[in-house]
Design a protein around this motif. Structure first.
Motif, PDB file in Angstrom:
ATOM      1  N   MET B  30       0.837  -1.188   0.000  1.00 44.99           N
ATOM      2  CA  MET B  30       0.000   0.000   0.000  1.00 44.99           C
ATOM      3  C   MET B  30       0.876   1.245   0.000  1.00 44.99           C
ATOM      4  O   MET B  30       1.008   1.937   1.007  1.00 44.99           O
ATOM      5  CB  MET B  30      -0.920  -0.015   1.214  1.00 44.99           C
ATOM      6  N   PRO B  31       1.498   1.543  -1.125  1.00 45.23           N
ATOM      7  CA  PRO B  31       2.444   2.666  -1.161  1.00 45.23           C
ATOM      8  C   PRO B  31       1.808   3.990  -0.808  1.00 45.23           C
ATOM      9  O   PRO B  31       2.476   4.917  -0.377  1.00 45.23           O
ATOM     10  CB  PRO B  31       2.945   2.644  -2.611  1.00 45.23           C
ATOM     11  N   MET B  32       0.480   4.090  -0.997  1.00 49.42           N
ATOM     12  CA  MET B  32      -0.168   5.363  -0.716  1.00 49.42           C
ATOM     13  C   MET B  32      -0.410   5.580   0.776  1.00 49.42           C
ATOM     14  O   MET B  32      -0.979   6.595   1.176  1.00 49.42           O
ATOM     15  CB  MET B  32      -1.499   5.454  -1.472  1.00 49.42           C
ATOM     16  N   ALA B  33       0.028   4.624   1.603  1.00 42.29           N
ATOM     17  CA  ALA B  33      -0.223   4.745   3.039  1.00 42.29           C
ATOM     18  C   ALA B  33       0.824   5.589   3.751  1.00 42.29           C
ATOM     19  O   ALA B  33       0.578   6.085   4.840  1.00 42.29           O
ATOM     20  CB  ALA B  33      -0.273   3.351   3.671  1.00 42.29           C
ATOM     21  N   GLY B  34       1.980   5.745   3.156  1.00 41.30           N
ATOM     22  CA  GLY B  34       3.090   6.420   3.813  1.00 41.30           C
ATOM     23  C   GLY B  34       2.765   7.770   4.439  1.00 41.30           C
ATOM     24  O   GLY B  34       3.121   8.031   5.593  1.00 41.30           O
ATOM     25  N   PRO B  35       2.072   8.650   3.738  1.00 40.33           N
ATOM     26  CA  PRO B  35       1.809   9.977   4.293  1.00 40.33           C
ATOM     27  C   PRO B  35       0.980   9.961   5.575  1.00 40.33           C
ATOM     28  O   PRO B  35       0.924  10.973   6.280  1.00 40.33           O
ATOM     29  CB  PRO B  35       1.035  10.670   3.162  1.00 40.33           C
ATOM     30  N   TYR B  36       0.351   8.862   5.884  1.00 47.18           N
ATOM     31  CA  TYR B  36      -0.502   8.801   7.061  1.00 47.18           C
ATOM     32  C   TYR B  36       0.297   8.512   8.337  1.00 47.18           C
ATOM     33  O   TYR B  36      -0.239   8.539   9.433  1.00 47.18           O
ATOM     34  CB  TYR B  36      -1.582   7.727   6.896  1.00 47.18           C
ATOM     35  N   PHE B  37       1.575   8.190   8.168  1.00 46.40           N
ATOM     36  CA  PHE B  37       2.395   7.762   9.303  1.00 46.40           C
ATOM     37  C   PHE B  37       2.345   8.801  10.429  1.00 46.40           C
ATOM     38  O   PHE B  37       2.080   8.489  11.601  1.00 46.40           O
ATOM     39  CB  PHE B  37       3.835   7.574   8.831  1.00 46.40           C
ATOM     40  N   ASP B  38       2.592  10.049  10.084  1.00 45.33           N
ATOM     41  CA  ASP B  38       2.691  11.084  11.108  1.00 45.33           C
ATOM     42  C   ASP B  38       1.379  11.309  11.856  1.00 45.33           C
ATOM     43  O   ASP B  38       1.379  11.841  12.959  1.00 45.33           O
ATOM     44  CB  ASP B  38       3.151  12.402  10.471  1.00 45.33           C
ATOM     45  N   SER B  39       0.291  10.897  11.241  1.00 38.62           N
ATOM     46  CA  SER B  39      -0.997  11.164  11.870  1.00 38.62           C
ATOM     47  C   SER B  39      -1.295  10.220  13.020  1.00 38.62           C
ATOM     48  O   SER B  39      -2.159  10.515  13.844  1.00 38.62           O
ATOM     49  CB  SER B  39      -2.117  11.068  10.826  1.00 38.62           C
ATOM     50  N   ILE B  40      -0.596   9.121  13.098  1.00 37.23           N
ATOM     51  CA  ILE B  40      -0.937   8.181  14.165  1.00 37.23           C
ATOM     52  C   ILE B  40       0.224   7.886  15.105  1.00 37.23           C
ATOM     53  O   ILE B  40       0.041   7.249  16.119  1.00 37.23           O
ATOM     54  CB  ILE B  40      -1.463   6.850  13.593  1.00 37.23           C
ATOM     55  N   ILE B  41       1.405   8.352  14.790  1.00 36.20           N
ATOM     56  CA  ILE B  41       2.537   8.036  15.644  1.00 36.20           C
ATOM     57  C   ILE B  41       2.583   9.005  16.830  1.00 36.20           C
ATOM     58  O   ILE B  41       2.318  10.200  16.690  1.00 36.20           O
ATOM     59  CB  ILE B  41       3.857   8.091  14.841  1.00 36.20           C
ATOM     60  N   HIS B  42       2.869   8.480  18.000  1.00 35.91           N
ATOM     61  CA  HIS B  42       2.962   9.286  19.209  1.00 35.91           C
ATOM     62  C   HIS B  42       4.201  10.178  19.131  1.00 35.91           C
ATOM     63  O   HIS B  42       5.226   9.775  18.581  1.00 35.91           O
ATOM     64  CB  HIS B  42       3.039   8.366  20.435  1.00 35.91           C
ATOM     65  N   HIS B  43       4.109  11.362  19.718  1.00 36.08           N
ATOM     66  CA  HIS B  43       5.213  12.320  19.565  1.00 36.08           C
ATOM     67  C   HIS B  43       6.489  11.849  20.260  1.00 36.08           C
ATOM     68  O   HIS B  43       7.574  12.333  19.960  1.00 36.08           O
ATOM     69  CB  HIS B  43       4.793  13.700  20.076  1.00 36.08           C
ATOM     70  N   LEU B  44       6.376  10.927  21.196  1.00 30.53           N
ATOM     71  CA  LEU B  44       7.576  10.417  21.862  1.00 30.53           C
ATOM     72  C   LEU B  44       8.134   9.171  21.174  1.00 30.53           C
ATOM     73  O   LEU B  44       9.171   8.648  21.577  1.00 30.53           O
ATOM     74  CB  LEU B  44       7.265  10.085  23.331  1.00 30.53           C
ATOM     75  N   SER B  45       7.445   8.692  20.193  1.00 26.58           N
ATOM     76  CA  SER B  45       7.920   7.517  19.464  1.00 26.58           C
ATOM     77  C   SER B  45       8.856   7.946  18.339  1.00 26.58           C
ATOM     78  O   SER B  45       8.835   9.094  17.900  1.00 26.58           O
ATOM     79  CB  SER B  45       6.736   6.735  18.889  1.00 26.58           C
ATOM     80  N   VAL B  46       9.632   7.009  17.885  1.00 29.78           N
ATOM     81  CA  VAL B  46      10.639   7.315  16.862  1.00 29.78           C
ATOM     82  C   VAL B  46      10.420   6.432  15.644  1.00 29.78           C
ATOM     83  O   VAL B  46      10.404   5.191  15.755  1.00 29.78           O
ATOM     84  CB  VAL B  46      12.068   7.062  17.408  1.00 29.78           C
TER      85      VAL B  46
END
Lengths: 138, 158
Positions: B30-46
């Motif tokens: 699902m190459p189109m999924a990449g841009p969604y990463f920042d929307s669900i990752i916690h700010h303290l996660s890397v």
């Protein structure tokens, strides 16, 4: 026309994004009350038509992928045998978990229950030798 | 090519020699999924890596990122055959593995522990693969939609 509320699609989107296995997709989507209701209210034909429309849309966006999985799981809940024929739809190969989902006769058949700790020991302390491991039931 | 067991893209056995079915994809599903990463990752996660279709979370944890292990029955087999033992959360060490169990007992996710848990909560940081997104280093309980209510930790003890 079949539609799913945006807030539900958002949750389903997150489920799909982090899915590592088809069983995760099936479990999370099946738990959605919206998809359960959709499965009960819509006919097989309606679900199939809607799925076909989504799969043929260009560009095939992530949102369309989420909607496609939602429709496919609704079909699986409603009629696994009818859902099994969806693999022939044009564009179905875009759903990477699609074939695995269709391979299931029913959602329940895919989930593997784990008799987890009953067969495993417990480490009580970092310094204890392996011989002191407590094996439940032993 | 060496002989494979059924459903094996690469040779992969448990420590007792039982074959582990696996799938090794080559294309990002699902190459189109990449841009969604920042929307669900916690700010303290890397975010550690971009997505790699070759392995999933279980492949990261139990197969050195070489392939995908799909069926959670295989994870159970590995836990037994490789002689993993359960570890209390407060005693977890880097290198242990975290396994996320859903309410129905099925295995939903897995990760590698990368830090010693600190009091008072004793929640370690782990490295795990988030589906179509990639690897993330995060607190074991800070991951979206996985079964964080029942995380069990395991270690191979000689």
């Amino acid at each position: 026309m079949i539609s799913i509320p945006p807030h539900v699609l958002e949750v389903l989107s997150q489920c799909l994004l982090v899915a590592n296995t088809p069983s995760f997709v099936l479990r999370k989507f099946s738990e959605s009350l919206t998809i359960q209701s959709l499965s009960e209210a819509a006919s097989v034909g309606d679900l199939r038509d809607a799925l076909e429309t989504e799969l043929c849309a260009r560009p095939f966006t992530f949102d369309r992928a989420v909607m496609s999985y939602a429709l496919l799981v609704a079909l699986l809940l409603k009629s696994p045998s009818d859902a099994a024929t969806m693999g022939s739809l044009e564009g179905f190969s875009q759903l990477v978990f699609g074939p695995s989902l269709l391979a299931l006769r029913s959602p329940r058949s895919f989930t593997t229950h784990v008799d987890r700790p009953a067969i495993l020991g417990n480490v009580q302390s970092q310094s204890e030798p392996a011989s002191t491991l407590i094996i439940p039931g032993a | 090519m060496p002989p494979r067991a059924t459903d094996q893209d690469i040779l992969l056995d448990t420590a007792l020699g039982n074959p582990v079915p696996n799938v090794q994809d080559t294309q990002i599903g699902m190459p189109m999924a990449g841009p969604y990463f920042d929307s669900i990752i916690h700010h303290l996660s890397v975010k550690r890596t971009p997505p790699d279709p070759r392995y999933n979370c279980h492949g990261l944890t139990f197969a050195s990122r070489r392939t995908k292990i799909i069926d959670d029955a295989q994870i159970r087999q590995i836990l037994v055959d490789d002689r993993y033992v359960a570890v209390e959360r407060a005693l977890v060490l880097p290198g242990d593995v975290a396994v996320y169990f859903a309410d129905d007992g099925s295995i939903e996710h897995s990760a590698i522990v990368v830090s010693t848990p600190s009091p008072p909560l004793h929640i370690p940081r782990v490295c795990s693969k988030w589906g179509f997104l990639g690897e993330v280093v995060h607190l074991a309980t800070e991951c979206p939609l996985y079964a964080i209510g029942n995380i069990q930790y395991f270690r191979v003890v000689p």
